[in-house]
Motif scaffolding. Sequence first.
Motif, mmCIF file in Angstrom:
data_model
loop_
_atom_site.group_PDB
_atom_site.id
_atom_site.type_symbol
_atom_site.label_atom_id
_atom_site.label_comp_id
_atom_site.label_asym_id
_atom_site.label_seq_id
_atom_site.Cartn_x
_atom_site.Cartn_y
_atom_site.Cartn_z
ATOM 1 N N THR A 99 0.752 -1.255 -0.019
ATOM 2 C CA THR A 99 -0.022 0.029 0.057
ATOM 3 C C THR A 99 0.920 1.176 -0.108
ATOM 4 O OG1 THR A 99 -1.741 -1.169 1.236
ATOM 5 C CG2 THR A 99 -1.744 1.092 1.223
ATOM 6 N N LYS A 100 1.835 1.159 0.999
ATOM 7 C CA LYS A 100 2.880 2.396 0.845
ATOM 8 C C LYS A 100 3.632 2.495 -0.225
ATOM 9 C CE LYS A 100 3.835 2.530 5.905
ATOM 10 N NZ LYS A 100 5.108 2.256 6.937
ATOM 11 N N GLN A 101 3.950 1.590 -1.039
ATOM 12 C CA GLN A 101 4.488 1.612 -2.401
ATOM 13 C C GLN A 101 3.555 2.351 -3.459
ATOM 14 O OE1 GLN A 101 6.119 -2.359 -3.047
ATOM 15 N NE2 GLN A 101 6.245 -1.795 -5.168
ATOM 16 N N LEU A 102 2.284 1.917 -3.303
ATOM 17 C CA LEU A 102 1.265 2.794 -4.158
ATOM 18 C C LEU A 102 1.061 3.981 -3.981
ATOM 19 C CD1 LEU A 102 -1.583 0.241 -4.048
ATOM 20 C CD2 LEU A 102 -0.276 0.384 -6.026
ATOM 21 N N THR A 103 0.945 4.417 -2.641
ATOM 22 C CA THR A 103 0.632 5.802 -2.287
ATOM 23 C C THR A 103 1.801 6.641 -2.093
ATOM 24 O OG1 THR A 103 0.886 5.189 -0.033
ATOM 25 C CG2 THR A 103 -1.491 4.930 -1.184
ATOM 26 N N GLY A 104 3.082 6.277 -2.180
ATOM 27 C CA GLY A 104 4.375 6.953 -1.854
ATOM 28 C C GLY A 104 4.400 6.982 -0.447
ATOM 29 N N GLY A 105 3.825 6.105 0.274
ATOM 30 C CA GLY A 105 4.567 5.971 1.645
ATOM 31 C C GLY A 105 3.324 5.942 2.793
ATOM 32 N N SER A 106 2.139 6.350 2.239
ATOM 33 C CA SER A 106 0.935 6.412 3.290
ATOM 34 C C SER A 106 0.354 5.048 3.112
ATOM 35 C CB SER A 106 -0.064 7.581 2.772
ATOM 36 O OG SER A 106 -1.109 7.630 3.323
ATOM 37 N N LEU A 107 -0.498 4.795 4.364
ATOM 38 C CA LEU A 107 -1.371 3.689 4.509
ATOM 39 C C LEU A 107 -2.924 4.043 4.234
ATOM 40 C CD1 LEU A 107 0.365 1.718 7.295
ATOM 41 C CD2 LEU A 107 0.108 0.933 5.245
ATOM 42 N N ARG A 108 -3.059 5.526 4.254
ATOM 43 C CA ARG A 108 -4.286 5.727 3.960
ATOM 44 C C ARG A 108 -4.835 6.006 2.351
ATOM 45 N NH1 ARG A 108 -6.189 11.544 6.831
ATOM 46 N NH2 ARG A 108 -7.226 12.466 4.907
ATOM 47 N N ILE A 109 -5.248 4.742 1.966
ATOM 48 C CA ILE A 109 -5.432 4.318 0.719
ATOM 49 C C ILE A 109 -6.575 5.095 0.137
ATOM 50 C CG2 ILE A 109 -6.608 2.286 1.055
ATOM 51 C CD1 ILE A 109 -4.037 2.059 -1.629
ATOM 52 N N LEU A 110 -7.332 5.651 1.338
ATOM 53 C CA LEU A 110 -8.842 6.140 0.760
ATOM 54 C C LEU A 110 -8.914 7.379 1.721
ATOM 55 C CD1 LEU A 110 -11.329 3.499 0.735
ATOM 56 C CD2 LEU A 110 -10.656 5.097 -1.150
ATOM 57 N N ASP A 111 -9.642 8.547 1.267
ATOM 58 C CA ASP A 111 -9.921 9.591 2.367
ATOM 59 C C ASP A 111 -11.250 9.334 2.654
ATOM 60 O OD1 ASP A 111 -7.429 11.094 2.066
ATOM 61 O OD2 ASP A 111 -8.168 12.358 0.516
ATOM 62 N N THR A 112 -11.524 8.417 3.632
ATOM 63 C CA THR A 112 -12.726 8.084 4.152
ATOM 64 C C THR A 112 -13.057 7.879 5.547
ATOM 65 O OG1 THR A 112 -14.699 6.655 3.606
ATOM 66 C CG2 THR A 112 -12.526 5.536 4.077
ATOM 67 N N LEU A 113 -14.009 7.886 6.076
ATOM 68 C CA LEU A 113 -14.157 8.212 7.640
ATOM 69 C C LEU A 113 -13.456 7.173 8.183
ATOM 70 C CD1 LEU A 113 -18.107 8.319 7.804
ATOM 71 C CD2 LEU A 113 -16.279 10.232 8.177
ATOM 72 N N THR A 114 -13.117 5.847 8.144
ATOM 73 C CA THR A 114 -12.510 5.019 8.963
ATOM 74 C C THR A 114 -10.993 5.452 9.374
ATOM 75 O OG1 THR A 114 -12.330 3.708 7.098
ATOM 76 C CG2 THR A 114 -13.962 3.102 8.328
ATOM 77 N N TYR A 115 -10.418 6.109 8.238
ATOM 78 C CA TYR A 115 -9.075 6.457 8.456
ATOM 79 C C TYR A 115 -8.662 7.999 9.088
ATOM 80 C CZ TYR A 115 -8.023 3.065 5.022
ATOM 81 O OH TYR A 115 -8.020 1.907 4.416
ATOM 82 N N LEU A 116 -9.953 8.647 9.679
ATOM 83 C CA LEU A 116 -9.921 9.820 10.078
ATOM 84 C C LEU A 116 -10.053 10.058 11.564
ATOM 85 C CD1 LEU A 116 -12.071 11.744 7.344
ATOM 86 C CD2 LEU A 116 -9.546 11.385 7.258
ATOM 87 N N ASP A 117 -9.684 11.146 12.250
ATOM 88 C CA ASP A 117 -10.017 11.324 13.657
ATOM 89 C C ASP A 117 -10.697 12.563 13.720
ATOM 90 O OD1 ASP A 117 -8.919 9.227 15.038
ATOM 91 O OD2 ASP A 117 -6.778 10.096 14.731
ATOM 92 N N PRO A 118 -11.352 12.889 14.990
ATOM 93 C CA PRO A 118 -12.111 14.365 14.961
ATOM 94 C C PRO A 118 -10.767 15.231 15.150
ATOM 95 C CG PRO A 118 -12.819 12.920 16.506
ATOM 96 C CD PRO A 118 -11.986 11.719 16.014
ATOM 97 N N PRO A 119 -10.956 16.336 14.622
ATOM 98 C CA PRO A 119 -12.193 17.013 14.105
ATOM 99 C C PRO A 119 -12.394 16.913 12.535
ATOM 100 C CG PRO A 119 -10.637 18.782 14.326
ATOM 101 C CD PRO A 119 -9.934 17.498 15.010
ATOM 102 N N GLU A 120 -11.402 16.231 11.872
ATOM 103 C CA GLU A 120 -11.602 16.046 10.319
ATOM 104 C C GLU A 120 -12.821 15.160 10.180
ATOM 105 O OE1 GLU A 120 -8.389 14.356 8.305
ATOM 106 O OE2 GLU A 120 -8.801 15.430 6.425
ATOM 107 N N HIS A 121 -12.635 14.122 10.985
ATOM 108 C CA HIS A 121 -13.409 12.989 10.759
ATOM 109 C C HIS A 121 -15.077 13.552 11.228
ATOM 110 C CE1 HIS A 121 -16.309 9.807 12.978
ATOM 111 N NE2 HIS A 121 -15.955 9.191 12.097
ATOM 112 N N THR A 122 -15.203 14.575 11.942
ATOM 113 C CA THR A 122 -16.537 15.095 12.294
ATOM 114 C C THR A 122 -17.083 15.951 11.345
ATOM 115 O OG1 THR A 122 -15.677 15.423 14.426
ATOM 116 C CG2 THR A 122 -17.960 16.383 14.088
ATOM 117 N N ALA A 123 -16.208 16.651 10.702
ATOM 118 C CA ALA A 123 -16.474 17.377 9.381
ATOM 119 C C ALA A 123 -17.062 16.678 8.232
ATOM 120 C CB ALA A 123 -15.367 18.315 9.069
ATOM 121 N N ILE A 124 -16.151 15.712 7.934
ATOM 122 C CA ILE A 124 -16.599 14.847 6.734
ATOM 123 C C ILE A 124 -18.004 14.006 7.032
ATOM 124 C CG2 ILE A 124 -15.752 12.754 5.354
ATOM 125 C CD1 ILE A 124 -14.355 15.389 4.784
#
Length: 440
Positions: A99-124
């Motif tokens: 996954t890191k290889q695909l994204t250039g080092g991140s495990l956040r393959i998606l910008d979706t709720l399960t990868y977020l914490d408040p307050p960003e999570h709350t806004a989304i």
Amino acid sequence: MTTVESARVLATPEDVARQIVLPEGHRDEARLFDAYRWLRDNNPLGQVAVGGYDPIWLVSKHADIMEIERQPQVFTSGGADQPGSHNPILQNQAGDAFTKQLTGGSLRILDTLTYLDPPEHTAIKDIAADWFRPNLKKWEEQIRALARDAIGKYLRAGTNDIDFVQQFALFYPLHVIMTLFGVPETDEPRMIALTQEFFGTADPDAQRADVEPLTPEAAAQQWAAAIQDFYAYFDALVADRRATPRDDLATLIASAKTESGEYYANTFAYGWFIAIATAGHDTTSSTMAGTIEQLAVHPDQLAAVRGDLTLVPDLINEGLRWSSPVKHFMRRATQDYTLRGQEIHAGDRFMLLYQSANRDADVFDDPDTFRLQRKPNKHIAFGYGPHMCIGQHLAKLELRILFEELLPRIKSIELTGDRKVVQTNFVGGLRSLPVRLELT
Ligand code: HEM
């Protein structure tokens, strides 16, 4: 029996740890639930290190999962896009590396709720929170029509010798969410295939023909390929809804704007679409199939609920507890902490075992028995805390309507062959349930 070695708590037998951590362990549900029981009885919060995976804590008790989930600042879902990061969905080391290889080092393959914490999570989450609130009454008639259509299309009066999952359960929840979402019916088979790939990466039945099965690299590659397909599809959808808004969930998400009045980056819209397209149907169909299986083995309960449809919400709650189709999410400690008398260290990772929590005898009497009228029924099949499932009211509504329509027509249900379970440690349940369904 060998014992898993790790720096701190060491008591969990390797076969127990492997049964729970490895996707293939989930194919044999009897042994899986024995392994969960072993943990609850002997090492309810213990650290394991299964070959190929980073060391993790297995959290088997209901109370501990709630304690973790109610403190997102201490037990983070986020950080997957940062160095030394954490994946809220358990993958093996090769999968994470890929996954890191695909994204250039991140495990956040998606910008979706399960990868977020408040307050960003709350806004989304707030973008669609109102849409998913309990007042889904407005959809009731539309969903009832879809339930009747599904029953009319896939089942008939008399004997139905069918695979309840493959020939019935998979279609209706997908059709409901896609209809409310605004995706045409002709695209639904594509959504089913992609979802199965997305969730069932390590499941041999869900392998793409063009990817070598079962090596970790191939599994990661398959997952990435599924995501690329989704992106291409939803690219077109976002552009269409921004150009021509409609009264659907796709328009709501595609046209959401930040506080400064800009559209969110496209990746957030894709994240929403993918979360809904994937989380929105396999979970519900697994619960439906798990519940039908229990009604087949408990004809007295089938008769009771058929005779009194006001019991359907209880049936669904017990079906959710029993099936718990979301098997885990991961959290990472941001600080040292003491949980169940154990010292947790900043950076430690936790596998929250919802299926185990929902069989916890500290919370449920006679937890290994399916009981239609279980009260109270404090299952956490939808999780807990700020990440608690946004689709829970919709899922319960769909299930209630389906059972209200189907149960009065059922004369009997008989299990006629071997059940099969999806090989995944993440989201899944019955892949196959051969039944003879006698309908009026
Ligand atoms: C029987 C059906 C379902 C079950 C058992 C289920 C279960 C879950 C669980 C356990 C979580 C994680 C909660 C946590 O971290 O505490 C979750 C999150 C989520 N679910 Fe569901 N779900 C179901 C149906 C649905 C449906 C129908 C939708 C949408 C149409 C949906 C959308 C989501 C989304 C977007 C999240 C992420 C929420 C967040 O991280 O804030 N789910 N679900």
